[in-house]
Each structure stands twice: as structure tokens, then as C-alpha cells.
Design a protein around this motif. Structure first.
Motif, PDB file in Angstrom:
ATOM      1  N   HIS A 206      40.266  81.361  63.658  1.00  0.00           N
ATOM      2  CA  HIS A 206      40.652  80.543  64.819  1.00  0.00           C
ATOM      3  C   HIS A 206      40.419  79.065  64.503  1.00  0.00           C
ATOM      4  O   HIS A 206      41.245  78.205  64.831  1.00  0.00           O
ATOM      5  CB  HIS A 206      39.822  80.975  66.027  1.00  0.00           C
ATOM      6  CG  HIS A 206      40.427  80.636  67.344  1.00  0.00           C
ATOM      7  ND1 HIS A 206      41.652  81.104  67.768  1.00  0.00           N
ATOM      8  CD2 HIS A 206      39.967  79.843  68.358  1.00  0.00           C
ATOM      9  CE1 HIS A 206      41.924  80.636  68.979  1.00  0.00           C
ATOM     10  NE2 HIS A 206      40.913  79.861  69.354  1.00  0.00           N
ATOM     11  N   VAL A 207      39.290  78.786  63.839  1.00  0.00           N
ATOM     12  CA  VAL A 207      38.981  77.417  63.416  1.00  0.00           C
ATOM     13  C   VAL A 207      39.924  76.985  62.304  1.00  0.00           C
ATOM     14  O   VAL A 207      40.474  75.873  62.317  1.00  0.00           O
ATOM     15  CB  VAL A 207      37.514  77.320  62.939  1.00  0.00           C
ATOM     16  CG1 VAL A 207      37.251  75.974  62.268  1.00  0.00           C
ATOM     17  CG2 VAL A 207      36.560  77.534  64.109  1.00  0.00           C
ATOM     18  N   ALA A 208      40.127  77.847  61.308  1.00  0.00           N
ATOM     19  CA  ALA A 208      40.943  77.495  60.146  1.00  0.00           C
ATOM     20  C   ALA A 208      42.395  77.229  60.518  1.00  0.00           C
ATOM     21  O   ALA A 208      43.102  76.492  59.804  1.00  0.00           O
ATOM     22  CB  ALA A 208      40.863  78.607  59.107  1.00  0.00           C
ATOM     23  N   LYS A 209      42.866  77.798  61.612  1.00  0.00           N
ATOM     24  CA  LYS A 209      44.235  77.550  62.077  1.00  0.00           C
ATOM     25  C   LYS A 209      44.334  76.253  62.886  1.00  0.00           C
ATOM     26  O   LYS A 209      45.433  75.871  63.305  1.00  0.00           O
ATOM     27  CB  LYS A 209      44.731  78.730  62.918  1.00  0.00           C
ATOM     28  CG  LYS A 209      44.977  79.986  62.116  1.00  0.00           C
ATOM     29  CD  LYS A 209      45.620  81.081  62.945  1.00  0.00           C
ATOM     30  CE  LYS A 209      44.681  81.629  64.014  1.00  0.00           C
ATOM     31  NZ  LYS A 209      45.302  82.753  64.768  1.00  0.00           N
ATOM     32  N   GLY A 210      43.202  75.601  63.122  1.00  0.00           N
ATOM     33  CA  GLY A 210      43.198  74.341  63.849  1.00  0.00           C
ATOM     34  C   GLY A 210      43.061  74.471  65.349  1.00  0.00           C
ATOM     35  O   GLY A 210      43.211  73.481  66.078  1.00  0.00           O
ATOM     36  N   ARG A 226      30.535  87.719  74.277  1.00  0.00           N
ATOM     37  CA  ARG A 226      31.675  88.211  73.506  1.00  0.00           C
ATOM     38  C   ARG A 226      33.006  87.891  74.183  1.00  0.00           C
ATOM     39  O   ARG A 226      34.030  87.695  73.510  1.00  0.00           O
ATOM     40  CB  ARG A 226      31.530  89.734  73.308  1.00  0.00           C
ATOM     41  CG  ARG A 226      32.699  90.395  72.607  1.00  0.00           C
ATOM     42  CD  ARG A 226      32.805  89.971  71.167  1.00  0.00           C
ATOM     43  NE  ARG A 226      34.113  90.300  70.605  1.00  0.00           N
ATOM     44  CZ  ARG A 226      34.836  89.488  69.856  1.00  0.00           C
ATOM     45  NH1 ARG A 226      34.389  88.269  69.564  1.00  0.00           N
ATOM     46  NH2 ARG A 226      36.002  89.857  69.386  1.00  0.00           N
ATOM     47  N   SER A 227      33.023  87.787  75.501  1.00  0.00           N
ATOM     48  CA  SER A 227      34.279  87.627  76.230  1.00  0.00           C
ATOM     49  C   SER A 227      34.959  86.286  75.970  1.00  0.00           C
ATOM     50  O   SER A 227      36.161  86.142  76.230  1.00  0.00           O
ATOM     51  CB  SER A 227      34.047  87.798  77.734  1.00  0.00           C
ATOM     52  OG  SER A 227      33.265  86.730  78.246  1.00  0.00           O
ATOM     53  N   ILE A 228      34.245  85.286  75.454  1.00  0.00           N
ATOM     54  CA  ILE A 228      34.863  83.980  75.222  1.00  0.00           C
ATOM     55  C   ILE A 228      35.286  83.796  73.768  1.00  0.00           C
ATOM     56  O   ILE A 228      35.820  82.743  73.405  1.00  0.00           O
ATOM     57  CB  ILE A 228      33.920  82.828  75.641  1.00  0.00           C
ATOM     58  CG1 ILE A 228      32.680  82.789  74.736  1.00  0.00           C
ATOM     59  CG2 ILE A 228      33.526  82.963  77.105  1.00  0.00           C
ATOM     60  CD1 ILE A 228      31.820  81.558  74.956  1.00  0.00           C
ATOM     61  N   ALA A 229      35.050  84.797  72.937  1.00  0.00           N
ATOM     62  CA  ALA A 229      35.378  84.708  71.513  1.00  0.00           C
ATOM     63  C   ALA A 229      36.775  85.263  71.243  1.00  0.00           C
ATOM     64  O   ALA A 229      37.317  86.029  72.046  1.00  0.00           O
ATOM     65  CB  ALA A 229      34.338  85.460  70.697  1.00  0.00           C
ATOM     66  N   PRO A 230      37.368  84.917  70.109  1.00  0.00           N
ATOM     67  CA  PRO A 230      38.691  85.439  69.749  1.00  0.00           C
ATOM     68  C   PRO A 230      38.665  86.951  69.537  1.00  0.00           C
ATOM     69  O   PRO A 230      37.594  87.551  69.384  1.00  0.00           O
ATOM     70  CB  PRO A 230      39.019  84.713  68.441  1.00  0.00           C
ATOM     71  CG  PRO A 230      38.154  83.511  68.446  1.00  0.00           C
ATOM     72  CD  PRO A 230      36.894  83.909  69.146  1.00  0.00           C
TER      73      PRO A 230
END
Length: 262
Positions: A206-210, A226-230
Motif C-alpha cells: 500500500h505504501v510502495a504504490k504511493g 485490524r479494521s483500518i489496515a489494507p
């Protein structure tokens, strides 16, 4: 007299619904116990260092079992392999003391994730590597990964059905290196939560895609939610690559790639 043995296994997770025995599906544990029973001449229960999920592979899973049967050590390798289906094989076997337990005396687990970062999906490696078609910012990915090292509450990276007593784990290694379009991610920890590696992969990508800055990983850890993570990333490229034990048992402690990639 009962003897305890330890085995190292490799398997292709595509053929199995995970390690653990389940009704009406094919699992690694069920196939291994069936093969061990053929060799031992009595029912055998196999205990693994870690329970891999459906579609997850192993280049070195560690298993122990007890038997009254007297067989040469080669019987627990080549003999057992003759009863196993394609896609799973015993690599080596060793007699161990009765107090050895593949899960409870392990000091570290090692996982490797293989990711193909290429515009076109894989064919020959389908099911054996994860795939991401978008270009990735590897510097941002490395910066994000560094924030996960050390002891943390990994609740934001824990599956809802996880049965671990505590979400606090110590991640001692998270390294990434690239060989062309193939990315290798190596993880080591004292123990892992259910889906922890795949959930970390989802967040790092998610970070690497910007979509988020690297510092967002620290926010995820702090939130313990966990609910706020990808979403959990695909299992295809995940391998249990090894398990470490105290030196008193005389077992190999480092992953041993046999096939170049794993």
C-alpha cells in the motif's frame, strides 16, 4: 520403546488446504500422517512448527512424531516419500530427545515472500509467486519495513480468527532485495500471528504504490486495529523457509534454499 523423530518437509501449498487436518479436504498433515502410518505400521500424529494456510508453501517445515517402530533413519525420508503425493517431500530426518517439540522449543521462524513486480501476470510461476502489476517505490517500502522491526503489538496485522495468546511479537528481520522484477522479502520473528506476514505485505505494498507515506506503518502499529489496515495479500508467494532451535538439538537453524528462488 517409543522414539521421537524430527523431519524437515517441503511442499507446494497449491495442492493442499493448509497444514492442519480438516474434514473432507486434502491437507499436508493428513497426507504425512497417512505416509508415516504406512511406514511405522501404526497410527502416527505429526506436530508441526507452524500451521501454514491454504495456498502457502514451505521450503522447510519442521515436524516431530513418536513411534514404537524400529526403522533405519533413511526409512523416514525415502520410505515415507514413497507414500507421499507429489507436492510434498521429506528432506531429512533425525532422532531427538523426548522433550523436543517442533513448536514449543523453537526460538525463531523464518518466512520468505516472493513477489513478481511486472505488468503481466505470471504463467509458469502462477501460484508460486505473488504478483503486483503497478510500479513500486522500493525506497518507501524499505523505510516502511524498518518501522516494523523490534517488539510490537501486531494487532493491526492479525487475522480475526488468530488463536495466539498475545499479539506482541518480536520481528528481528524484514529485508527486501530485488533481482530484476522478482522481489524477495525475508521475515524472521520469535513467532508469527495468523496471516501476519500476508497482512504486513498488504500494508507495505500500500505504501510502495504511493497510497500512504512510510510513516503510516507506525500509525497502524499504534492503532492496534485490524479494521483500518489494507486487505490480506495473496498467499501465492509465501513460504515457511525455516525454523530455528537451540543448538543442543543439533538441527540446522538457517533456511536452506534448494531451488534457486526458495
Amino acid at each position: 520403546m517409543t522414539t521421537r523423530y524430527v523431519l524437515a518437509l517441503e511442499y507446494d501449498g497449491r495442492a493442499f488446504s493448509g497444514w492442519q487436518i480438516q474434514p473432507q479436504v486434502t491437507t499436508v498433515q493428513a497426507e504425512l500422517e497417512r505416509a508415516l502410518m504406512q511406514m511405522a505400521g501404526h497410527p502416527v500424529r505429526a506436530h508441526a512448527a507452524g500451521r501454514t494456510d491454504a495456498g502457502v508453501h514451505a521450503s522447510r517445515q519442521i515436524v516431530h512424531f513418536d513411534t514404537d517402530a524400529k526403522r533405519p533413519i533413511t526409512a523416514w525420508v525415502r520410505g515415507v516419500n514413497s507414500f507421499l503425493p507429489q507436492g510434498v517431500a521429506v528432506l531429512w530426518a533425525k532422532e531427538v530427545p523426548d522433550h523436543f517439540h517442533s513448536r514449543f522449543v523453537a526460538t525463531a521462524r523464518h518466512y520468505r515472500y516472493l513477489l513478481l513486480n511486472h505488468p503481466v501476470r505470471p504463467a509458469l510461476w502462477a501460484g508460486r509467486v505473488g504478483w503486483m502489476h503497478q510500479p513500486l517505490d522500493l525506497d518507501a517500502l524499505r523505510a516502511a519495513a524498518s518501522l516494523l522491526l523490534g517488539e510490537h503489538d501486531f494487532s493491526s496485522f492479525r487475522a480475526a480468527e488468530c488463536q495466539a495468546k498475545t499479539p506482541v511479537k518480536t520481528l528481528t528481520r524484514l529485508e527486501m532485495h530485488a533481482e530484476g522484477t522478482l522481489l524477495y522479502f525475508d521475515f524472521s520473528a520469535n513467532a508469527f500471528l495468523h496471516h501476519m506476514v500476508r497482512n504486513i505485505m498488504g500494508a507495505l505494498l500500500h505504501v510502495a504504490k504511493g497510497n500512504r507515506p512510510p510513516e503510516w506503518i507506525a500509525e497502524l502499529l499504534a492503532a492496534q486495529d485490524r479494521s483500518i489496515a489494507p486487505p490480506t495479500f495473496m498467499p501465492d508467494g509465501l513460504y515457511l523457509a525455516g525454523v530455528s532451535y537451540p543448538p543442543e538439538y543439533g538441527l540446522p537453524t538457517e533456511p536452506e534454499p534448494r531451488h534457486g528462488l526458495i
